[in-house]
Design an enzyme around this catalytic site. Structure first.
Site, PDB file in Angstrom:
ATOM      1  N   LYS A  17       0.844  -1.204   0.000  1.00 54.87           N
ATOM      2  CA  LYS A  17       0.000   0.000   0.000  1.00 54.87           C
ATOM      3  C   LYS A  17       0.877   1.250   0.000  1.00 54.87           C
ATOM      4  O   LYS A  17       1.683   1.463   0.900  1.00 54.87           O
ATOM      5  CB  LYS A  17      -0.938   0.050   1.204  1.00 54.87           C
ATOM      6  CG  LYS A  17      -2.011   1.127   0.986  1.00 54.87           C
ATOM      7  CD  LYS A  17      -2.682   1.644   2.223  1.00 54.87           C
ATOM      8  CE  LYS A  17      -1.944   2.723   2.940  1.00 54.87           C
ATOM      9  NZ  LYS A  17      -1.838   4.021   2.219  1.00 54.87           N
ATOM     10  N   GLY A  63       6.814   4.522   8.772  1.00 58.39           N
ATOM     11  CA  GLY A  63       6.029   5.739   8.930  1.00 58.39           C
ATOM     12  C   GLY A  63       6.171   6.280  10.336  1.00 58.39           C
ATOM     13  O   GLY A  63       7.201   6.066  10.991  1.00 58.39           O
ATOM     14  N   THR A  99       5.708   6.981  14.388  1.00 57.65           N
ATOM     15  CA  THR A  99       5.667   6.120  15.570  1.00 57.65           C
ATOM     16  C   THR A  99       4.222   5.920  16.030  1.00 57.65           C
ATOM     17  O   THR A  99       3.833   4.807  16.404  1.00 57.65           O
ATOM     18  CB  THR A  99       6.546   6.726  16.683  1.00 57.65           C
ATOM     19  OG1 THR A  99       7.908   6.650  16.245  1.00 57.65           O
ATOM     20  CG2 THR A  99       6.418   5.970  17.990  1.00 57.65           C
ATOM     21  N   GLU A 112       9.388   0.370  11.081  1.00 57.50           N
ATOM     22  CA  GLU A 112      10.477   1.350  11.031  1.00 57.50           C
ATOM     23  C   GLU A 112       9.802   2.701  11.172  1.00 57.50           C
ATOM     24  O   GLU A 112       9.026   3.107  10.308  1.00 57.50           O
ATOM     25  CB  GLU A 112      11.240   1.212   9.718  1.00 57.50           C
ATOM     26  CG  GLU A 112      12.606   1.855   9.783  1.00 57.50           C
ATOM     27  CD  GLU A 112      12.591   3.250   9.228  1.00 57.50           C
ATOM     28  OE1 GLU A 112      12.584   4.197  10.043  1.00 57.50           O
ATOM     29  OE2 GLU A 112      12.554   3.400   8.006  1.00 57.50           O
ATOM     30  N   CYS A 158      13.754   9.764   8.168  1.00 54.75           N
ATOM     31  CA  CYS A 158      13.556   9.230   9.522  1.00 54.75           C
ATOM     32  C   CYS A 158      14.858   9.250  10.321  1.00 54.75           C
ATOM     33  O   CYS A 158      14.846   9.436  11.529  1.00 54.75           O
ATOM     34  CB  CYS A 158      12.982   7.828   9.461  1.00 54.75           C
ATOM     35  SG  CYS A 158      13.884   6.765   8.350  1.00 54.75           S
ATOM     36  N   GLU A 179       9.986  14.785  16.565  1.00 56.34           N
ATOM     37  CA  GLU A 179      10.420  14.669  15.170  1.00 56.34           C
ATOM     38  C   GLU A 179       9.730  15.760  14.344  1.00 56.34           C
ATOM     39  O   GLU A 179       8.509  15.787  14.255  1.00 56.34           O
ATOM     40  CB  GLU A 179      10.044  13.283  14.632  1.00 56.34           C
ATOM     41  CG  GLU A 179      10.480  13.063  13.211  1.00 56.34           C
ATOM     42  CD  GLU A 179      10.241  11.631  12.740  1.00 56.34           C
ATOM     43  OE1 GLU A 179       9.091  11.156  12.811  1.00 56.34           O
ATOM     44  OE2 GLU A 179      11.209  10.991  12.298  1.00 56.34           O
TER      45      GLU A 179
END
Ligand code: NAI
Ligand code: MG
Length: 495
Positions: free
Chosen positions: A188, A241, A243, A263, A297, A397
């Protein structure tokens, strides 16, 4: 099901819009679509079909059928590898079109897409193609009464969910090991960047993969993504993507105890010790946070600098950003930094910049939007000094071209600051002291440590995080472990 598109660089191609299931492009069951936006111009590029729960069912059914079908199941590893090599060749042959699509849809510079992202896809496919006939079990000698061996079996149907920051690379990182091990896939794509991998879907068919082995769909995370994660006939979920979404996925996958690889986010430190080559540290610090519009990331978004070299480093880093971070149209050769991927990300980044200002950090560079010809989701490269570890810009982030610089006195303090985060993805450190380099590398809580560089990841080297940055590893030989089960076979020799 396809639309003819032309990009500002003159490239023209036929863009698929459908869901790629069983090697065919199909509409979604209720014909729902969503638009993909060009972040440079803020204009719609085209609309693609968005999978419903029923469409996810069809894709999973196709993948399950293909998994059992002799056309895939009976292939040797060598034959699977040959298909992957063919796909890698087709990707290389279509490099300019793929780079054009990526530039248009994601906003990353064309030159980067062409020289880094497209080659990464071919490299990863070739790397795992090579493993396809070299990844097998063991014979375990337990004495003459028993003959024991292991076989590595594919897991089955893998649901793979990718983000928008590296649409091509993230897909390759997931497809490569999955196909190598003989699994089938429902991939996806991210809603923000649906186009490049739909074009790759055409190449999957052209390469000769049997129908249903690779299915590629678009759809909303909460609808198609969640349906894939919860599907009883999906054996594994791999996700890259945020967290927050990673945690939701873990919860949903628990109902059927799916194998998962996650991840997720990061707030990676880059530590500059006083014996470092300060110019080198500044060069890599720039690459480590400002590449890919800061949407990485593993971006080294916290620069921790020992006090004796603080001023020298800050000056050198500032000069690098001013010289190298040319913001502009991503199709321009001179552009280093294009727009953020979407309006939402642009606003999110500006929100963090605002919070940094409100919490009392100093904006040394940037700190504002940088529209081009009055348009686009561009943010000026932003450097904060006078940052405190309690500030949001130090803790959360940002996923944009924004960096926080903090000074430290001792090695102990540097390690404490570096580890003062819920994340643990990457870390970088600069020193000319060999012993200190390896000592600190072990003390930092991270899945990856770069000594005297930052973010020069490599598909042959494992990639992944600790703490809330993820579970499991991608890339390298370690990436294979996520895509097969070890079956032990005991043969009694006493009969
Ligand atoms: P996200 O994690 O929500 O989206 C990533 C993928 O997950 C997309 O394909 C999305 O459709 C899917 N998804 C979303 N919700 C889902 C659900 N409930 N079930 C299954 N799949 C779902 O990330 P988003 O919203 O695009 O970005 C927000 C922030 O996440 C960014 O600002 C950044 O901080 C972080 N992020 C980190 C990435 C990384 O590489 N680690 C990549 C993208 C975003
Ligand atoms: Mg887009």
């Amino acid at each position: 099901m396809e639309v003819q598109l032309t990009a500002p660089n003159g490239k023209t191609w036929s863009q698929p819009l459908g869901l790629f299931i069983n090697n065919e492009f199909v509409k979604s069951s209720n014909e729902q679509k969503f638009a993909s936006i060009n972040p440079t111009t803020e204009e719609e590029i085209c609309s693609v079909f968005a999978a419903t729960t029923d469409d996810v069912d069809s894709a999973v059914a196709a993948a399950r059928k293909a998994f059992k079908d002799a056309s895939w199941k009976s292939l040797s590893g060598t034959e699977r590898g040959a298909l992957m090599l063919k796909l890698a060749d087709l990707v290389t042959q279509n490099a300019e079109i793929l780079a054009t699509i990526e530039c248009l849809d994601n906003g990353k510079p064309y030159s980067v897409a062409l020289t880094e992202n497209v080659p990464e896809v071919a490299n990863v496919l070739r790397y795992y193609a090579g493993y396809a006939d070299k990844n097998f079990g063991q014979v375990i000698d337990v004495g003459p009464a028993k003959f024991a061996y292991t076989v590595k079996e594919p897991l089955g149907v893998c649901g793979q969910i990718i983000p928008w920051n590296y649409p091509l690379d993230m897909a390759a990182w997931k497809l490569g090991p999955a196909l190598c091990c003989g699994n089938t896939v429902v991939l996806k794509l991210a809603e923000q960047t649906p186009l490049s991998m739909l074009y790759v879907a055409k190449l999957v068919k052209e390469a000769g993969f049997p129908p249903g082995v690779v299915n590629i769909i678009n759809g909303h995370g909460r609808e198609a993504g969640a349906a894939l994660v919860q599907h009883p006939h999906v054996d594994k979920v791999a996700f890259t993507g945020s967290t927050a979404t990673g945690k939701e996925i873990m919860k949903m996958a628990s109902a059927t105890m799916k194998n998962i690889t996650l991840e997720t986010g990061g707030k990676s430190p880059l530590v500059v010790f006083d014996d470092a080559d300060v110019g080198l540290a500044a060069t890599w610090s720039h690459i480590g946070i400002m590449s890919n519009q800061g949407q990485i990331c593993t971006a080294t978004s916290r620069l921790l600098v020992q006090e004796d070299v603080y001023d020298k480093f800050v000056e050198s880093f500032k000069a690098k950003v001013q010289e190298l971070s040319v913001v502009g149209d991503p199709f321009e050769e001179s552009t280093f930094q294009g727009p953020q991927v979407t309006k939402a990300q642009y606003e999110r980044v500006l929100g963090y910049i605002q919070s940094g200002k409100e919490e009392g950090a100093t904006v040394m560079l940037g700190g504002e939007p940088a529209p081009q010809k009055g348009k686009g989701f561009f943010v000026a490269p932003t450097v904060f000094t006078n940052v405190k570890p309690s500030m949001k810009i130090f803790r959360e982030e940002i996923f944009g071209p924004c960096v926080a610089i903090v000074s430290f006195k001792t090695e102990e303090e540097a390690i404490e600051l570096a580890n003062n985060t819920t994340y643990g993805l990457g870390a970088a450190l600069f020193t000319r002291d060999l012993v200190r380099a390896h000592r600190v590398a072990r003390e930092i809580e991270a899945g990856m440590v770069w000594i005297n560089s930052s973010n020069d990841s490599d598909y042959r080297i494992p990639f992944g995080g600790v703490k809330q940055s993820g579970i499991g590893r991608e890339l390298g030989e370690a990436g294979l472990a996520a895509y097969s089960n070890v079956k032990s076979i005991h043969v009694s020799m006493t009969a």
